[in-house]
Design an enzyme around this catalytic site. Structure first.
Site, short mmCIF file in Angstrom:
data_model
loop_
_atom_site.label_atom_id
_atom_site.label_comp_id
_atom_site.label_asym_id
_atom_site.label_seq_id
_atom_site.Cartn_x
_atom_site.Cartn_y
_atom_site.Cartn_z
N CYS A 19 0.87 -1.19 0.00
CA CYS A 19 0.00 0.00 0.00
C CYS A 19 0.90 1.23 0.00
O CYS A 19 2.06 1.15 -0.43
CB CYS A 19 -0.97 -0.03 1.18
SG CYS A 19 -0.18 0.00 2.81
N ASN A 22 2.30 1.38 4.46
CA ASN A 22 2.58 0.11 5.16
C ASN A 22 2.28 0.19 6.66
O ASN A 22 2.95 -0.42 7.48
CB ASN A 22 4.02 -0.37 4.91
CG ASN A 22 4.28 -1.81 5.36
OD1 ASN A 22 5.34 -2.10 5.92
ND2 ASN A 22 3.36 -2.71 5.15
N CYS A 24 -1.44 0.69 7.45
CA CYS A 24 -2.88 0.39 7.53
C CYS A 24 -3.25 -0.83 6.68
O CYS A 24 -3.36 -1.94 7.20
CB CYS A 24 -3.73 1.58 7.11
SG CYS A 24 -3.47 3.09 8.08
N ARG A 25 -3.43 -0.64 5.39
CA ARG A 25 -4.02 -1.69 4.55
C ARG A 25 -3.14 -2.91 4.35
O ARG A 25 -3.59 -4.04 4.52
CB ARG A 25 -4.41 -1.12 3.18
CG ARG A 25 -5.53 -0.10 3.25
CD ARG A 25 -5.63 0.69 1.96
NE ARG A 25 -4.48 1.56 1.78
CZ ARG A 25 -4.24 2.28 0.70
NH1 ARG A 25 -5.08 2.22 -0.32
NH2 ARG A 25 -3.19 3.08 0.64
N SER A 26 -1.87 -2.69 3.94
CA SER A 26 -1.06 -3.88 3.61
C SER A 26 -0.69 -4.71 4.84
O SER A 26 -0.68 -5.94 4.74
CB SER A 26 0.16 -3.52 2.75
OG SER A 26 1.05 -2.66 3.41
N ASP A 137 -7.88 3.95 0.74
CA ASP A 137 -7.01 4.41 1.84
C ASP A 137 -7.87 4.87 3.02
O ASP A 137 -8.64 5.83 2.89
CB ASP A 137 -6.17 5.57 1.29
CG ASP A 137 -5.14 6.06 2.27
OD1 ASP A 137 -5.20 5.67 3.45
OD2 ASP A 137 -4.27 6.84 1.86
P1 4NP Z 1 -1.79 2.77 4.14
O1 4NP Z 1 -2.41 4.14 4.72
O2 4NP Z 1 -1.23 3.10 2.79
O3 4NP Z 1 -2.96 1.87 4.06
O4 4NP Z 1 -0.74 2.32 5.13
C1 4NP Z 1 -1.70 5.33 4.77
C2 4NP Z 1 -0.82 5.57 5.80
C3 4NP Z 1 -0.16 6.77 5.88
C4 4NP Z 1 -0.37 7.74 4.91
C5 4NP Z 1 -1.25 7.50 3.87
C6 4NP Z 1 -1.91 6.29 3.79
N1 4NP Z 1 0.31 8.99 4.99
O5 4NP Z 1 0.05 9.86 4.14
O6 4NP Z 1 1.12 9.19 5.91
#
Ligand code: 4NP
Length: 171
Positions: A19, A22, A24-26, A137
């Protein structure tokens, strides 16, 4: 589209879930997929790890909302965030992107067409989804978004484990 063949037919099948951050989703997808693989008796045959295309959270724990949602549904939560490195491509059979931005970033990094064919959308393994199905996201939204993400990941994980079971039973 069928699963890419293993690069090394005598070794484990290696999957990296990717993602943006790294956190939340992945990591949620990694834990859910590993749990489903163990339940299907494929823990020794498939390896799963995860990474982000971005580097902002390298070394961090999982987002606390991601961890509390996983915990609520009985999944483990231990995690240290990493950024995806193109040097990992030769060591992975399947790279699963959470959304189309992640997919485009990975395709841009891929060295050749054979590698590009190993990059897919994670949610494409869920039944009954349309073209380009994404896991959105949840980072800037509320707690509800994390339940939605978990539900989407669970459906896709079950579909993927079904395909992996078929791949191994055909061998
Ligand atoms: P992820 O979520 O891609 O599912 O881990 C996010 C975590 C952090 C950010 C964006 C999405 N960020 O902009 O810091």
């Amino acid at each position: 589209m069928s699963l890419p063949e293993p690069r090394n037919p005598s070794g484990p099948y290696r999957i990296c879930v990717v993602c943006l951050g790294n956190i939340c989703r992945s990591p949620m997808a990694e834990k859910i997929l590993l749990t489903d693989l163990a339940r299907a008796g494929l823990a020794d045959r498939v390896q799963v790890d995860s990474a982000g295309t971005g580097n902002w959270h390298v070394g961090a724990d999982m987002d606390r909302r991601a961890a509390s949602t996983l915990r609520k549904y009985g999944y483990p939560t231990g995690h240290v965030a990493r950024q995806f490195s193109p040097s990992w491509f030769p060591e992975r059979d399947l790279i699963l992107a959470m959304d189309t931005d992640n997919l485009a970033d990975l395709v841009r990094l891929a060295p050749d067409e054979e590698t590009k064919d190993r990059i897919r959308l994670f949610r494409s393994f869920a039944p009954g989804v349309g073209p380009n199905p994404e896991v959105p996201d949840p980072y800037y939204g509320g707690e509800d978004g994390f339940i939605t993400v978990l539900t989407m990941i669970e459906a896709a994980s079950k579909g993927l484990v079904g395909e992996l079971t078929a791949l191994f039973s055909a061998r």
